[in-house]
Design a protein around this motif. Structure first.
Motif, PDB file in Angstrom:
ATOM      1  N   PHE A  59      47.033  14.270  48.881  1.00 62.25           N
ATOM      2  CA  PHE A  59      46.200  13.077  48.677  1.00 62.25           C
ATOM      3  C   PHE A  59      45.338  12.808  49.907  1.00 62.25           C
ATOM      4  N   PHE A  96      30.979  16.295  41.672  1.00 62.75           N
ATOM      5  CA  PHE A  96      30.969  17.295  40.611  1.00 62.75           C
ATOM      6  C   PHE A  96      29.557  17.504  40.039  1.00 62.75           C
ATOM      7  N   VAL A 128      31.180  12.021  36.647  1.00 61.95           N
ATOM      8  CA  VAL A 128      32.153  11.333  35.797  1.00 61.95           C
ATOM      9  C   VAL A 128      32.377   9.945  36.378  1.00 61.95           C
ATOM     10  N   PHE A 145      34.189   6.149  35.994  1.00 63.01           N
ATOM     11  CA  PHE A 145      35.364   5.588  35.349  1.00 63.01           C
ATOM     12  C   PHE A 145      34.966   4.355  34.562  1.00 63.01           C
ATOM     13  N   LEU A 190      42.895   2.650  46.737  1.00 58.41           N
ATOM     14  CA  LEU A 190      43.833   3.729  47.040  1.00 58.41           C
ATOM     15  C   LEU A 190      44.228   3.737  48.506  1.00 58.41           C
ATOM     16  N   ASN A 241      35.696   6.762  50.540  1.00 59.81           N
ATOM     17  CA  ASN A 241      36.942   7.309  51.078  1.00 59.81           C
ATOM     18  C   ASN A 241      36.825   7.663  52.556  1.00 59.81           C
ATOM     19  N   GLU A 271      37.728  13.568  33.923  1.00 63.37           N
ATOM     20  CA  GLU A 271      38.012  12.232  34.448  1.00 63.37           C
ATOM     21  C   GLU A 271      39.286  12.250  35.296  1.00 63.37           C
ATOM     22  N   GLU A 282      40.618  14.746  36.854  1.00 64.80           N
ATOM     23  CA  GLU A 282      40.398  15.465  38.115  1.00 64.80           C
ATOM     24  C   GLU A 282      39.471  14.705  39.048  1.00 64.80           C
ATOM     25  N   ALA A 283      38.568  13.897  38.487  1.00 61.42           N
ATOM     26  CA  ALA A 283      37.713  13.074  39.355  1.00 61.42           C
ATOM     27  C   ALA A 283      38.579  12.069  40.126  1.00 61.42           C
ATOM     28  N   TYR A 284      39.590  11.544  39.451  1.00 65.45           N
ATOM     29  CA  TYR A 284      40.525  10.646  40.143  1.00 65.45           C
ATOM     30  C   TYR A 284      41.304  11.406  41.214  1.00 65.45           C
ATOM     31  N   LEU A 285      41.840  12.566  40.824  1.00 66.01           N
ATOM     32  CA  LEU A 285      42.612  13.353  41.791  1.00 66.01           C
ATOM     33  C   LEU A 285      41.767  13.684  43.012  1.00 66.01           C
ATOM     34  N   ALA A 286      40.486  14.022  42.767  1.00 66.64           N
ATOM     35  CA  ALA A 286      39.607  14.421  43.865  1.00 66.64           C
ATOM     36  C   ALA A 286      39.376  13.277  44.848  1.00 66.64           C
ATOM     37  N   LEU A 287      39.621  12.046  44.401  1.00 69.09           N
ATOM     38  CA  LEU A 287      39.488  10.911  45.312  1.00 69.09           C
ATOM     39  C   LEU A 287      40.792  10.651  46.070  1.00 69.09           C
ATOM     40  N   GLY A 288      41.805  11.451  45.749  1.00 71.33           N
ATOM     41  CA  GLY A 288      43.086  11.257  46.419  1.00 71.33           C
ATOM     42  C   GLY A 288      44.048  10.384  45.628  1.00 71.33           C
ATOM     43  N   ALA A 289      43.713  10.127  44.368  1.00 72.03           N
ATOM     44  CA  ALA A 289      44.619   9.345  43.528  1.00 72.03           C
ATOM     45  C   ALA A 289      45.785  10.213  43.084  1.00 72.03           C
ATOM     46  N   GLY A 290      46.920   9.599  42.829  1.00 68.75           N
ATOM     47  CA  GLY A 290      48.074  10.326  42.337  1.00 68.75           C
ATOM     48  C   GLY A 290      48.014  10.490  40.829  1.00 68.75           C
ATOM     49  N   PRO A 291      48.880  11.356  40.284  1.00 71.77           N
ATOM     50  CA  PRO A 291      48.912  11.580  38.837  1.00 71.77           C
ATOM     51  C   PRO A 291      49.032  10.286  38.015  1.00 71.77           C
ATOM     52  N   VAL A 337      47.925   7.231  38.581  1.00 67.88           N
ATOM     53  CA  VAL A 337      46.626   6.567  38.486  1.00 67.88           C
ATOM     54  C   VAL A 337      45.655   7.414  37.664  1.00 67.88           C
ATOM     55  N   ALA A 394      51.670  19.813  43.875  1.00 62.47           N
ATOM     56  CA  ALA A 394      50.592  19.429  44.786  1.00 62.47           C
ATOM     57  C   ALA A 394      49.575  18.534  44.069  1.00 62.47           C
ATOM     58  N   ALA A 395      50.017  17.852  43.006  1.00 61.95           N
ATOM     59  CA  ALA A 395      49.156  16.931  42.265  1.00 61.95           C
ATOM     60  C   ALA A 395      47.904  17.618  41.736  1.00 61.95           C
ATOM     61  N   GLN A 396      48.082  18.813  41.199  1.00 57.46           N
ATOM     62  CA  GLN A 396      46.983  19.481  40.501  1.00 57.46           C
ATOM     63  C   GLN A 396      47.249  19.369  39.017  1.00 57.46           C
TER      64      GLN A 396
END
Ligand SMILES: Nc1ncnc2c1ncn2[C@@H]1O[C@H](COP(=O)(O)OP(=O)(O)O)[C@@H](O)[C@H]1O
Ligand SMILES: [Mg+2]
Lengths: 224, 249
Positions: A83, A93, A97, A99, A113, A157, B148, B150-159, B161, B241-243
């Motif tokens: 994270f 991307f 996308v 939200f 976050l 971020n 969507e 993966e866009a959250y994950l890419a910001l460092g969000a956990g599964p 969220v 690894a949250a992928q």
């Protein structure tokens, strides 16, 4: 010379494609190397399907390399909390996308976050998002506006590295130019390290950065 | 005597339905599942008959077996994701049990196999259906909204969220049939328990009160089981690894 910020050594990645019910292995990246200095901008070109997106996804660990190592600030990315790694290494991307919710809410995701105190107005100004859009429904924006929201959301971020996956290819010429200018300005002001994928050699030249070409799973410097 | 006639009628109906369904290519399936259901329900009747005479813990064993089968059905619906089997068993069991307790605690039913088995199986069967719907939809949403997530994950969000919008959709769509049923209760259909009690000669008011109590319990159990299940399944869609996993079917 600036210190090395990002270093890829011997990175390989294969994918399995389903062809008539059997899985066929295709090597996408093979023993790829790349060094990016702090504050440097590099562009990567290559035909579609050559593995450009795959390469970026390995750097922020949305996907895993089969072998080789990727170092950020001299530390293997596998040793980072995933994270925290993704906070440091932002990604934009190809197809933006957004939200569900307002532009404001989109920009606030990072703050929620990470508990940052960001100035949303400054963020919007930096990314050329008109203030009257802040309360608009993000899903109703134009693609170009969405892409600016995505860039701003990534910047919220406070990343060190920005991975850009053809950030202008889904846009019309006018919006593309705006985004390009925006990104180049951001880099100047914030000293961000950028890995910028583009299929447009002219754009790559305009960035003034080192240019690479992805061919046969490796990067070759583009001297043209 | 009545029961023999009813059984004979059933057999004839299954045969006729199977013969008719042959033109759609499902004749064999219908005769097979028809026969299966007759045999299974007769076995169940014999088991209940025996259970009525056995100590109560035997009934619990039967209910737990039902839970295991229900959990496996839901697990299969999830695309056999690891960890979903225990999660399904846990959520179906705890939701059903929790809603079962008040009926016996407050003496609505005496604590006897005759009451425990049918009420338990209604709850287990319903939570199974809703859980299967929920996990199936959850998986579908995650697959279709990869970008969507993966866009959250890419910001460092956990599964949690990253998948929360998908989870909401999964639960919502799984509960829609139950909500519609609740709305139309008594309008479009007389539900099973009430039908049974009326046929057995209970007063309409008694039948209705018991029915509505069971009905709301079912709904509460559905809500709880689907929430628990999706909550505990989220990590199955992601790697350590949250992928977001690439092999989601
Ligand atoms: N998870 C995956 N499973 C199967 N094939 C994939 C996967 N990811 C990428 N590919 C394939 O790998 C190749 C490279 O993809 P990509 O990195 O998206 O190329 P580019 O961004 O250069 O157009 C493509 O042929 C794509 O179909
Ligand atoms: Mg691509």
């Amino acid at each position: 010379m600036n210190p090395v910020h990002l270093e890829l050594k011997n990175v390989s990645r294969a994918v399995f494609r389903r062809v008539n019910k059997t899985r066929v292995k295709t090597q996408i990246l093979s023993s790829l190397d790349l060094i990016v200095q702090r504050g440097e901008l590099v562009t990567i070109m290559g035909p579609s399907g050559s593995g450009k997106t795959t390469l970026l996804r390995l750097i922020n660990r949305l996907a895993e390399a089969d072998s080789g190592s990727i170092m950020l600030n001299g530390k293997d990315i596998k040793e980072y909390d995933p994270f925290e790694l993704r906070r440091k290494v932002g990604m934009v991307f190809q197809i933006p996308v957004v939200f569900r919710g307002s532009v404001n809410e989109n920009l606030a995701v990072g703050m929620k976050l990470w508990g940052y105190e960001n100035d949303i107005y400054a963020l919007a100004r930096d990314c050329v998002i008109p203030l009257e859009l802040l309360n608009a429904d993000a899903e109703q924006l134009s693609v170009g506006e969405k892409q600016r929201v995505c860039i701003a959301r990534a910047l919220a971020n406070q990343p060190e590295v920005l991975l850009l996956d053809e950030p202008t290819s889904a846009l019309d010429a006018a919006s593309a130019e705006k985004i390009e200018t925006l990104l180049l300005n951001l880099r100047k002001e914030k000293g961000l390290t950028m890995v910028w994928i583009t299929h447009d050699r002219e754009q790559a030249k305009r960035t003034g950065g080192k240019r690479y070409f992805l061919r046969n799973g490796r990067l070759e410097e583009d001297h043209e | 005597m009545n029961e023999l006639i009813a059984l004979a009628l059933t057999v004839i109906l299954v045969m006729l339905a199977a013969a008719y369904a042959r033109r759609f290519g499902i004749g064999k399936e219908i005769s097979l599942s028809g026969t299966r259901s007759i045999v299974q329900i007769l076995i169940l009747a014999s088991i209940i008959l025996v259970l009525f005479k056995l100590p109560l813990y035997w009934s619990l064993i039967v209910l737990l077996t039902m839970v295991a089968i229900a959990g496996h059905t839901t697990y299969t619906r999830s695309g056999k994701l690891d960890k979903v089997f225990p999660a399904a068993i846990f959520s179906i069991a705890s939701a059903s049990l929790l809603m079962l307790v008040p009926f016996f605690l407050f003496g609505i039913f005496p604590l006897e196999p005759q009451y425990l088995i049918p009420t338990g199986s209604i709850l287990i069967g319903n939570t199974m259906n809703v859980s299967s719907l929920a996990i199936d939809r959850y998986r579908g949403e995650i697959k279709n909204r990869r970008n969507e997530v993966e866009a959250y994950l890419a910001l460092g969000a956990g599964p949690k969220v990253a998948a929360s919008a998908c989870l909401k959709q999964g639960i919502l769509s799984a509960l829609i049939p139950s909500i519609d049923n609740m709305k139309n209760l008594g309008l479009v259909w007389i539900p099973g328990v009430m039908t049974g009690m009326l046929l057995a000669g209970a007063s309409p008011f008694t039948a209705a009160s018991i029915q509505i109590a069971i009905f709301t319990s079912i709904f509460a159990a559905d809500l709880m089981a689907s929430n628990l299940l999706l909550h505990y399944s989220t990590s199955s869609f992601f790697t350590g690894a949250a992928q977001l996993r690439e092999d989601l079917e």
